[in-house]
Design a protein around this motif. Sequence first.
Motif, PDB file in Angstrom:
ATOM      1  N   MET A 137      83.545  22.776  19.178  1.00 24.29           N
ATOM      2  CA  MET A 137      82.611  24.145  18.635  1.00 24.29           C
ATOM      3  C   MET A 137      82.095  23.608  18.590  1.00 24.29           C
ATOM      4  SD  MET A 137      82.016  26.231  15.447  1.00 24.29           S
ATOM      5  CE  MET A 137      83.873  26.089  14.365  1.00 24.29           C
ATOM      6  N   ASN A 138      80.928  23.190  20.416  1.00 20.32           N
ATOM      7  CA  ASN A 138      80.672  22.354  20.624  1.00 20.32           C
ATOM      8  C   ASN A 138      79.228  23.505  21.145  1.00 20.32           C
ATOM      9  OD1 ASN A 138      78.772  20.543  21.388  1.00 20.32           O
ATOM     10  ND2 ASN A 138      79.924  19.878  23.065  1.00 20.32           N
ATOM     11  N   GLU A 139      78.174  24.390  20.508  1.00 30.59           N
ATOM     12  CA  GLU A 139      78.086  26.008  21.061  1.00 30.59           C
ATOM     13  C   GLU A 139      77.105  25.635  19.654  1.00 30.59           C
ATOM     14  OE1 GLU A 139      80.564  29.965  20.090  1.00 30.59           O
ATOM     15  OE2 GLU A 139      81.918  28.347  20.740  1.00 30.59           O
ATOM     16  N   GLU A 140      75.930  24.971  19.055  1.00 30.66           N
ATOM     17  CA  GLU A 140      75.438  25.040  18.250  1.00 30.66           C
ATOM     18  C   GLU A 140      74.158  24.928  19.448  1.00 30.66           C
ATOM     19  OE1 GLU A 140      75.478  22.550  14.872  1.00 30.66           O
ATOM     20  OE2 GLU A 140      77.415  22.976  15.032  1.00 30.66           O
ATOM     21  N   MET A 166      76.223  22.025   5.582  1.00 31.83           N
ATOM     22  CA  MET A 166      76.848  22.657   5.179  1.00 31.83           C
ATOM     23  C   MET A 166      77.750  21.923   6.734  1.00 31.83           C
ATOM     24  SD  MET A 166      78.240  24.207   2.145  1.00 31.83           S
ATOM     25  CE  MET A 166      77.318  24.924   1.095  1.00 31.83           C
ATOM     26  N   ALA A 167      79.482  22.210   6.339  1.00 29.72           N
ATOM     27  CA  ALA A 167      80.226  22.359   7.576  1.00 29.72           C
ATOM     28  C   ALA A 167      79.922  21.487   8.681  1.00 29.72           C
ATOM     29  CB  ALA A 167      79.686  23.767   8.843  1.00 29.72           C
ATOM     30  N   GLY A 168      79.735  21.729  10.081  1.00 27.85           N
ATOM     31  CA  GLY A 168      79.143  20.863  11.297  1.00 27.85           C
ATOM     32  C   GLY A 168      78.353  19.545  11.021  1.00 27.85           C
ATOM     33  N   ASP A 169      77.127  20.810   9.947  1.00 27.97           N
ATOM     34  CA  ASP A 169      76.059  19.322   9.669  1.00 27.97           C
ATOM     35  C   ASP A 169      76.650  18.668   8.851  1.00 27.97           C
ATOM     36  OD1 ASP A 169      74.485  21.210  10.737  1.00 27.97           O
ATOM     37  OD2 ASP A 169      73.801  21.703   9.281  1.00 27.97           O
ATOM     38  N   LEU A 170      77.553  18.573   7.897  1.00 29.60           N
ATOM     39  CA  LEU A 170      78.171  17.899   7.256  1.00 29.60           C
ATOM     40  C   LEU A 170      78.597  17.074   7.911  1.00 29.60           C
ATOM     41  CD1 LEU A 170      78.108  16.605   4.058  1.00 29.60           C
ATOM     42  CD2 LEU A 170      80.348  18.796   3.727  1.00 29.60           C
ATOM     43  N   ARG A 171      80.005  17.480   8.453  1.00 34.22           N
ATOM     44  CA  ARG A 171      80.706  16.236   8.956  1.00 34.22           C
ATOM     45  C   ARG A 171      80.229  15.594   9.935  1.00 34.22           C
ATOM     46  NH1 ARG A 171      83.596  21.320  10.819  1.00 34.22           N
ATOM     47  NH2 ARG A 171      82.484  20.730  13.232  1.00 34.22           N
ATOM     48  N   ARG A 180      76.789  15.685  20.375  1.00 38.14           N
ATOM     49  CA  ARG A 180      77.866  16.363  19.460  1.00 38.14           C
ATOM     50  C   ARG A 180      79.035  16.423  20.800  1.00 38.14           C
ATOM     51  NH1 ARG A 180      77.493  20.232  15.529  1.00 38.14           N
ATOM     52  NH2 ARG A 180      79.110  18.913  14.566  1.00 38.14           N
ATOM     53  N   THR A 221      84.531  18.561  16.150  1.00 37.55           N
ATOM     54  CA  THR A 221      85.141  19.437  16.515  1.00 37.55           C
ATOM     55  C   THR A 221      86.137  19.925  14.651  1.00 37.55           C
ATOM     56  OG1 THR A 221      86.926  18.095  16.826  1.00 37.55           O
ATOM     57  CG2 THR A 221      85.587  19.141  18.356  1.00 37.55           C
ATOM     58  N   GLY A 222      85.673  19.038  13.835  1.00 35.36           N
ATOM     59  CA  GLY A 222      86.763  19.822  12.476  1.00 35.36           C
ATOM     60  C   GLY A 222      87.708  19.676  13.176  1.00 35.36           C
TER      61      GLY A 222
END
Lengths: 235, 279
Positions: free
Chosen positions: A1-4, A81-86, A148, A217-218
């Motif tokens: 998910m490299n689309e932020e 959360m989510a991508g930020d947390l990772r 990222r 990517t998670g």
Amino acid sequence: MNEETTGHTLKAFDDDLNRLRALISQMGGLAEHAIREAIRCLQTRDLDAAKEVIANDAKLDALEIETEKRAIQVIALRAPMAGDLRDVVAALKISAVVERIGDYAKNIAKRIPKLEASRDIEPLSLMPEMARIATEMVHDVLNAFVERDAEAAMRVYERDQAVDDFYNSIFRTLLTHMMENQHNIGQAAHLLFIAKNIERVGDHATNIAEMVYYAATGEHLPDRIAKVEEGEADN
Amino acid sequence: MNDITTTKAEKVDTAPDPLPVAEVDQGRKPKMRAQHVNVFYGEKQAINDVSINIFDDKVTAFIGPSGCGKSTFLRTLNRMNDTIPSARVTGHIELDGEDIHAPAMDVVQLRARVGMVFQKPNPFPKSIYENIAYGPRIHGLTSSKSEMDQIVESSLRRAGLWDEVKDRLDESGTALSGGQQQRLCIARAIAVDPEVILMDEPCSALDPIATAKIEELIHELRGRYAIAIVTHNMQQAARVSQRTAFFHLGELVEYGKTSEIFTNPKAKRTQDYITGRYG
């Protein structure tokens, strides 16, 4: 998910995350430079510069502490959360690994005076190339973190084999030298440790690649590679 | 740079349609099953084709920005939208396999089985005892005073309120603090022995300590009741639920394990919302 592409509603949150990435970049720059410098000193027997490499390691240690402090602040104050947390967790882990890479440079620099009187033996000529690949891996994988970019991280992961091949070749050569003449053993042992240190730098770069891949990517990179290999076996 | 932003912004959500069941729950029997539910307020469609299953031993959190339809959807589960004249609900909703819109379904009975706790604590202006006793009495659940005493005590105990109010059951429910009033409302919902408890932002009017007590209560009640909770507080959803459903513009965007939704959401819209990038 490299689309932020959109920033946070709360701009200060973006600033915090960018600051963390910048710290990791800065650490990476220092660590790369330290390894390159250590190898240059090794070739030229530049003892003064070697001392500087050893002294400069304190900067990396300080930056690691700074990164940890900021990461904990982000977790406490922003509840990522989510991508930020990772990302934040990856920054924490990566800073520890980069600090370790700095330690390897310091260790190489410390061995240089012990080699001073010795004459050149062959594997020395392979070291700069091996170190070049390993530091490039560190450089590229930290860029991948800042961008990222999971695919770039994966490409770094795949390059570690070249470093390992160098190490195996140096290992065999040094072994031969030791067997040929026992007066070589001291020097060869030091060179072997130096080669091992560079090989470890490559390993650490691949570890960082796994962290970057997961942050972006998670998904875990080893899982993905296992999946791909499974798929190949099916075909 | 601008170019890149534009192309990426135009990228559509590539995540597949959300499954009504989180992958881990495949094959399990749901307590409530909603299929293709639409809700209209007059001409305006508030809920668009939502399908979701709710399970007995799980707390399911509904999250999403204001106006996304999460409260509206919650209210379909015990037909609270029936009370709004302009509201129209289509689709199929089951409780233990029974159609809740079937003519044979008694709405009063349904709301006893599917209880509700609201955002603002709304105790009756009566004694603490009467607040709890009212439901069991109108549903004819007791035959004696001692039996009623027992229901009142056990409901208050389960709501974690008994020790604080046992010596003043005759005092008015409205004299309690906000957090106590909310636990009184939960005790009141429990008193009629429901199977599902719906909570619509039960903590948004409470301070952090009262909130923690309600969250602990939700945790304890799980296993005994299926619980669905609407909350604006994502940290709360993360703390209390095992399943999370993200609503946006009347659609169910993503539904899955809470631990997955908050660490690795599949849909970009979910990611943007929970990381604070929405809007």
